[in-house]
Design an enzyme around this catalytic site. Sequence first.
Site, PDB file in Angstrom:
ATOM      1  N   ARG A   1       0.815  -1.224   0.000  1.00  0.00           N
ATOM      2  CA  ARG A   1       0.000   0.000   0.000  1.00  0.00           C
ATOM      3  C   ARG A   1       0.843   1.268   0.000  1.00  0.00           C
ATOM      4  NH1 ARG A   1      -4.922  -2.211   0.454  1.00  0.00           N
ATOM      5  NH2 ARG A   1      -4.977  -4.212   1.535  1.00  0.00           N
TER       6      ARG A   1
ATOM      7  N   HIS B   1       3.137 -10.733  -5.225  1.00  0.00           N
ATOM      8  CA  HIS B   1       1.991  -9.955  -5.690  1.00  0.00           C
ATOM      9  C   HIS B   1       2.388  -8.491  -5.712  1.00  0.00           C
ATOM     10  CE1 HIS B   1      -1.943  -8.299  -6.272  1.00  0.00           C
ATOM     11  NE2 HIS B   1      -2.483  -9.501  -6.359  1.00  0.00           N
TER      12      HIS B   1
ATOM     13  N   TYR C   1      -0.866  -2.729  -4.847  1.00  0.00           N
ATOM     14  CA  TYR C   1      -2.224  -2.369  -5.280  1.00  0.00           C
ATOM     15  C   TYR C   1      -2.292  -0.950  -5.844  1.00  0.00           C
ATOM     16  CZ  TYR C   1      -3.610  -6.516  -2.656  1.00  0.00           C
ATOM     17  OH  TYR C   1      -3.748  -7.800  -2.203  1.00  0.00           O
TER      18      TYR C   1
ATOM     19  N   HIS D   1      -2.362  -6.778 -11.210  1.00  0.00           N
ATOM     20  CA  HIS D   1      -3.705  -6.449 -11.693  1.00  0.00           C
ATOM     21  C   HIS D   1      -3.518  -5.587 -12.945  1.00  0.00           C
ATOM     22  CE1 HIS D   1      -5.401  -6.907  -7.331  1.00  0.00           C
ATOM     23  NE2 HIS D   1      -4.869  -8.019  -7.801  1.00  0.00           N
TER      24      HIS D   1
ATOM     25  N   GLU E   1      -3.378 -10.841 -13.778  1.00  0.00           N
ATOM     26  CA  GLU E   1      -4.410 -11.560 -13.028  1.00  0.00           C
ATOM     27  C   GLU E   1      -5.800 -11.249 -13.576  1.00  0.00           C
ATOM     28  OE1 GLU E   1      -4.449 -10.879  -8.776  1.00  0.00           O
ATOM     29  OE2 GLU E   1      -5.972 -12.428  -8.461  1.00  0.00           O
TER      30      GLU E   1
ATOM     31  N   ASP F   1      -7.663 -16.168 -10.929  1.00  0.00           N
ATOM     32  CA  ASP F   1      -8.228 -16.143  -9.577  1.00  0.00           C
ATOM     33  C   ASP F   1      -9.653 -16.684  -9.654  1.00  0.00           C
ATOM     34  OD1 ASP F   1      -9.715 -15.134  -7.266  1.00  0.00           O
ATOM     35  OD2 ASP F   1      -7.928 -13.947  -6.807  1.00  0.00           O
TER      36      ASP F   1
ATOM     37  N   HIS G   1     -12.397 -14.282  -8.604  1.00  0.00           N
ATOM     38  CA  HIS G   1     -12.576 -13.198  -9.572  1.00  0.00           C
ATOM     39  C   HIS G   1     -13.307 -13.675 -10.828  1.00  0.00           C
ATOM     40  CE1 HIS G   1      -8.825 -11.036  -7.756  1.00  0.00           C
ATOM     41  NE2 HIS G   1      -9.794 -11.222  -6.886  1.00  0.00           N
TER      42      HIS G   1
ATOM     43  N   HIS H   1      -5.078 -18.488  -8.215  1.00  0.00           N
ATOM     44  CA  HIS H   1      -5.456 -18.058  -6.873  1.00  0.00           C
ATOM     45  C   HIS H   1      -6.750 -18.789  -6.567  1.00  0.00           C
ATOM     46  CE1 HIS H   1      -3.117 -13.982  -7.017  1.00  0.00           C
ATOM     47  NE2 HIS H   1      -2.331 -15.028  -6.789  1.00  0.00           N
TER      48      HIS H   1
ATOM     49  N   ASP I   1     -15.518  -8.393  -5.569  1.00  0.00           N
ATOM     50  CA  ASP I   1     -14.258  -9.067  -5.247  1.00  0.00           C
ATOM     51  C   ASP I   1     -14.156  -9.235  -3.741  1.00  0.00           C
ATOM     52  OD1 ASP I   1     -11.710  -9.980  -4.910  1.00  0.00           O
ATOM     53  OD2 ASP I   1     -10.715  -8.258  -5.829  1.00  0.00           O
TER      54      ASP I   1
ATOM     55  N   HIS J   1     -13.268 -12.438  -1.073  1.00  0.00           N
ATOM     56  CA  HIS J   1     -12.864 -13.835  -0.972  1.00  0.00           C
ATOM     57  C   HIS J   1     -13.536 -14.515   0.216  1.00  0.00           C
ATOM     58  CE1 HIS J   1      -8.867 -12.736  -3.187  1.00  0.00           C
ATOM     59  NE2 HIS J   1      -9.934 -12.264  -3.783  1.00  0.00           N
TER      60      HIS J   1
ATOM     61  N   GLU K   1      -5.861 -17.286  -1.085  1.00  0.00           N
ATOM     62  CA  GLU K   1      -5.916 -15.888  -0.622  1.00  0.00           C
ATOM     63  C   GLU K   1      -7.183 -15.727   0.207  1.00  0.00           C
ATOM     64  OE1 GLU K   1      -5.870 -13.882  -4.450  1.00  0.00           O
ATOM     65  OE2 GLU K   1      -3.807 -13.240  -4.113  1.00  0.00           O
TER      66      GLU K   1
HETATM   67 ZN    ZN Z   1      -9.522 -10.630  -5.090  1.00  0.00          ZN
HETATM   68 MN    MN Z   2      -6.043 -13.004  -6.498  1.00  0.00          MN
HETATM   69 MN    MN Z   3      -4.649  -9.938  -6.882  1.00  0.00          MN
END
Ligand code: ZN
Ligand code: MN
Ligand code: MN
Length: 278
Positions: free
Chosen positions: A30, A60, A63, A100, A137, A171, A174, A208, A221, A223, A253
């Site tokens: 972040r 990963h 973000y 992403h 992804e 994923d 997703h 994922h 989104d 999980h 995840e």
């Molecule tokens: Zn996600």
């Molecule tokens: Mn993922």
């Molecule tokens: Mn991701």
Amino acid sequence: MSVAGGLENAFAAGARAGCECLQIFVKNQRQWNAKPLTDEVVASYQAAARETGLSPVVAHASYLINLASPDAALRKRSVAALVDEVERCHRLGVAYLVLHPGAHMREGVDAGIRRIVRCLNEFHKTAAGASTMVLLETTAGQGSTIGHEVEHLARIIDGVRQPERLGVCVDTCHVFAASYDISTAEGYDRLATELTEMVTLERVKCFHVNDSKGACDSRIDRHEHIGKGKIGVAGFRNLLNDPRFTAVPKILETPKGVDGRGTDLDRVNLRRLRRLIE
Ligand code: ZN
Ligand code: MN
Ligand code: MN
């Protein structure tokens, strides 16, 4: 796995949970900036990797990165951040960096894809020596995110000058939220067929594996633990018994914590998945 207290800690946590492969962040996900990796950090990471034998390691990306942003300054910052991340990964020996694709911010999918392609070309040129492969992804399609159709990823891959440097991470949460109902044979086949025909199976380097709180086509989104969400065990049974993907690493995840008996939820989810293998 968390890298709190040092990157190397993720290996012990993964080994404790019964993992064979591992996903980590190689910097705070972040924040834009991070201190350069020291030789000491790299050495303790590699020692932990050797001791536990967890492989492959997948990182990963942050973000904050948005290669589709209409804001040129933000795109430039995103490319620089991606270069920094892939160079960290290369130094550590991380095989894959999951990214992403980006969010077009109301400018439309076509404009977003064009920007992503240009940014990836620039990234490939700048990080010419990095051996870590970037995996695009699939996304849930929340907001203006690109990647909720396999076709989006195919257009990006086909658009760049060095497509051999890009792979795909699928994923399950997703794709389900994005309309691929993998809990049914038809929906699962549609996903597998599109992956085969549009990006090729060779490019699918990672899954994922997450259940979904949101319904199919909800574009949400969120999980959920394996078997406790809207996908349910049938969807995971489809994936885990598909010989085309046996050798592809699969990463949880799902939410962290312990169940009522104090058992680590990662162990619970892994056990549920492994029981589905026929
Ligand atoms: Zn996600
Ligand atoms: Mn993922
Ligand atoms: Mn991701």
